[in-house]
Design an enzyme around this catalytic site. Structure first.
Site, PDB file in Angstrom:
ATOM      1  N   GLN A 112      -7.862  88.722  56.013  1.00 48.55           N
ATOM      2  CA  GLN A 112      -7.010  88.044  55.062  1.00 48.55           C
ATOM      3  C   GLN A 112      -7.767  87.388  53.916  1.00 48.55           C
ATOM      4  O   GLN A 112      -7.152  86.723  53.073  1.00 48.55           O
ATOM      5  CB  GLN A 112      -6.184  86.971  55.788  1.00 48.55           C
ATOM      6  N   HIS A 171      -6.093  82.895  57.030  1.00 44.26           N
ATOM      7  CA  HIS A 171      -5.247  81.858  56.429  1.00 44.26           C
ATOM      8  C   HIS A 171      -5.966  81.008  55.390  1.00 44.26           C
ATOM      9  O   HIS A 171      -6.019  79.784  55.502  1.00 44.26           O
ATOM     10  CB  HIS A 171      -4.688  80.938  57.514  1.00 44.26           C
TER      11      HIS A 171
END
Length: 377
Positions: free
Chosen positions: A92, A157
Site C-alpha cells: 500500500q 495504511h
C-alpha cells in the site's frame, strides 16, 4: 440484499444492539449501474495510479504508486515529471497524493506525499516543490521535505491525503496507523492522526495542543485508522473517510481536538472475528455520521460544486475500492450525510477529482489503471 443508508441515530442504536443478522445491513443507496447519468471516457492509462491533482488551467498531475509522476492534458497527453524523489513502493505504500498549492498560479508550487526508505523500514513524507516547465521538459525543483512521520516504521495504511483550508493558509495531512493499532491513541506518535500545518510545514500557533510541541502540537484530530479521503465542503466543514477493519468504514465530520476512537471502538470487528466495542459504548469518542457494513473500502473524496451536474451540487463523491464503484453522498436539511447513489464502475476506484469545468475524473486502482472522464449524458 436490501441496501439502505444508516442514519447517525440508527447507526448508534444498531451498533449497541448488533446481531449477526443486523451486521448484514449495508449503508448503501440504490444500484444505479443501469441508469448512470454520465458518459465515461477513458483518457489515458497508468501503472497503478494513485492520485489526481488539478492545476488551475485544467491540466492535472497524476501519481503512480511505483514512483512516477505525470503532467497530463485533458486530451490524455502525458509528460513525465523529472526529479521525483526515491520512494519505497510495495503493498500500500509508494508515491501517494498530490495537490497544487493555493497560490499555484503565482508560485507554481505543489505538495505531494510519499513513503521513503528509513533505516530498514519506511516512513511517510510530505514534500513541496516548484513545478518547472523550462527548456521543454517538466521537473520538480526546489524540493523540500516539510514533514516526516515520527517515529518511522509500520506496514501499510500510510494515509498521506492532502487538503487545504478554504482560506489557503493551512494544510491538512492524514496519517494512517500503519497497521499498528494502539499508536493511533499515542499522542507522541504520528500515526492514526490528522495533522494541521502551515504551508511551510511549521506548526500553527492556534492548533489545539500547539503549546506541547512535537507531534501533539501538529495534531488536529486523533484515533483514525486508514484515512484515504479528506476534503472541505462548500460550507467550510471538513470531512474525512477511513477504512474500518472487518466492517465499519467511516465518514466523519472533523472537529479540532476530537478523538475518533480507533482502535478502542469501531463499527466493525477484527479480521479474526473478535468483536470491537461500538462507539455507543464509549460516548467520549466521536462516532461517524455514516458508516458501511459490509465495507466499501473508500478511497478518494471530492465535493461537487460544478456546472456539469447541477443535481449533484453540495454532494460528496467517493471512490469504492472493494465494490468497484463511485458513490454520491447527499446531505439532509440538518447536514446528515446519506448515501444517495452507487454506480458500478467495474474496477476499483482509487481517486476522485473535479476539474475546473465541472467534469468528474476517476482513476482505477489497477495495472494498467485508466484515467476516466465523466460528463453528463
Amino acid at each position: 440484499m436490501i441496501r439502505r443508508t444508516i442514519s447517525a441515530a440508527f447507526a448508534i442504536l444498531l451498533a449497541a444492539h448488533a446481531t449477526a443478522g443486523a451486521e448484514s445491513i449495508n449503508a448503501g443507496g440504490r444500484d444505479a449501474s443501469a441508469d448512470r447519468p454520465f458518459v465515461v471516457d477513458a483518457v489515458a492509462e497508468f501503472d497503478t495510479p494513485w492520485a489526481i491533482g488539478f492545476l488551475p488551467d485544467g491540466r492535472m498531475l497524476v501519481t503512480e504508486k511505483p514512483g512516477r509522476m505525470f503532467l497530463v492534458t485533458q486530451g490524455g497527453e502525458k509528460t513525465p515529471v523529472g526529479d521525483v524523489p526515491e520512494v519505497a513502493a510495495s503493498g500500500q505504500v509508494g508515491l501517494l497524493d498530490i495537490a497544487a498549492a493555493p497560490d499555484f498560479a503565482k508560485s507554481a508550487r505543489i505538495y505531494f506525499s510519499y513513503v521513503e526508505p528509513a533505516d530498514g523500514s519506511t516512513r511517510l513524507v510530505l514534500a513541496s516543490a516548484t513545478l518547472s516547465t523550462l527548456d521543454g521538459g517538466v521537473r520538480l525543483i526546489d524540493q523540500k521535505a516539510i514533514w516526516r512521520q515520527t517515529p518511522a516504521g509500520g506496514r501499510g495504511h500510510p494515509g498521506g491525503i492532502i487538503a487545504f483550508d478554504p482560506e489557503g493558509q493551512h494544510l491538512f495531512l492524514t496519517v494512517g496507523e500503519r497497521q499498528l493499532g494502539k499508536p493511533a491513541q499515542d499522542p507522541r506518535q504520528a500515526r492514526g492522526k490528522l495533522l494541521r500545518l502551515n504551508l511551510d510545514g511549521s506548526t500553527p500557533s492556534d492548533n489545539p495542543q500547539a503549546a506541547q510541541g512535537g507531534v501533539p502540537a501538529q495534531t488536529w484530530t486523533t484515533g483514525h485508522r486508514n484515512p484515504y479521503g479528506l476534503a472541505f465542503a462548500a460550507d467550510g466543514k471538513l470531512w474525512l473517510h477511513e477504512m474500518g477493519p472487518r466492517g465499519g468504514d467511516e465518514f466523519n465530520l472533523i472537529a479540532p481536538g476530537k478523538n475518533y476512537g480507533w482502535p478502542i471502538v469501531s463499527n466493525g470487528d477484527n479480521y479474526d472475528g473478535t468483536p470491537i466495542p461500538r462507539h455507543a459504548s464509549r460516548p467520549e469518542f466521536e462516532a461517524p455520521l455514516l458508516y458501511w457494513n459490509p465495507i466499501i473500502a473508500p478511497a478518494g473524496l471530492a465535493f461537487y460544486n460544478g456546472e456539469m451536474f447541477p443535481q449533484w451540487r453540495g454532494s460528496a463523491l467517493v471512490g469504492g475500492l472493494a465494490i468497484g464503484a463511485l458513490l454520491r453522498i447527499g446531505f439532509g436539511p440538518e447536514g446528515q450525510p446519506d448515501e444517495a447513489d452507487r454506480w458500478e464502475m467495474g474496477e476499483r476506484i482509487r481517486d476522485v477529482a473535479v476539474a475546473p469545468d465541472g467534469a468528474v475524473w476517476l482513476i482505477e486502482d489497477s495495472e494498467p489503471g485508466r484515467l476516466l472522464r465523466l460528463t453528463p449524458k
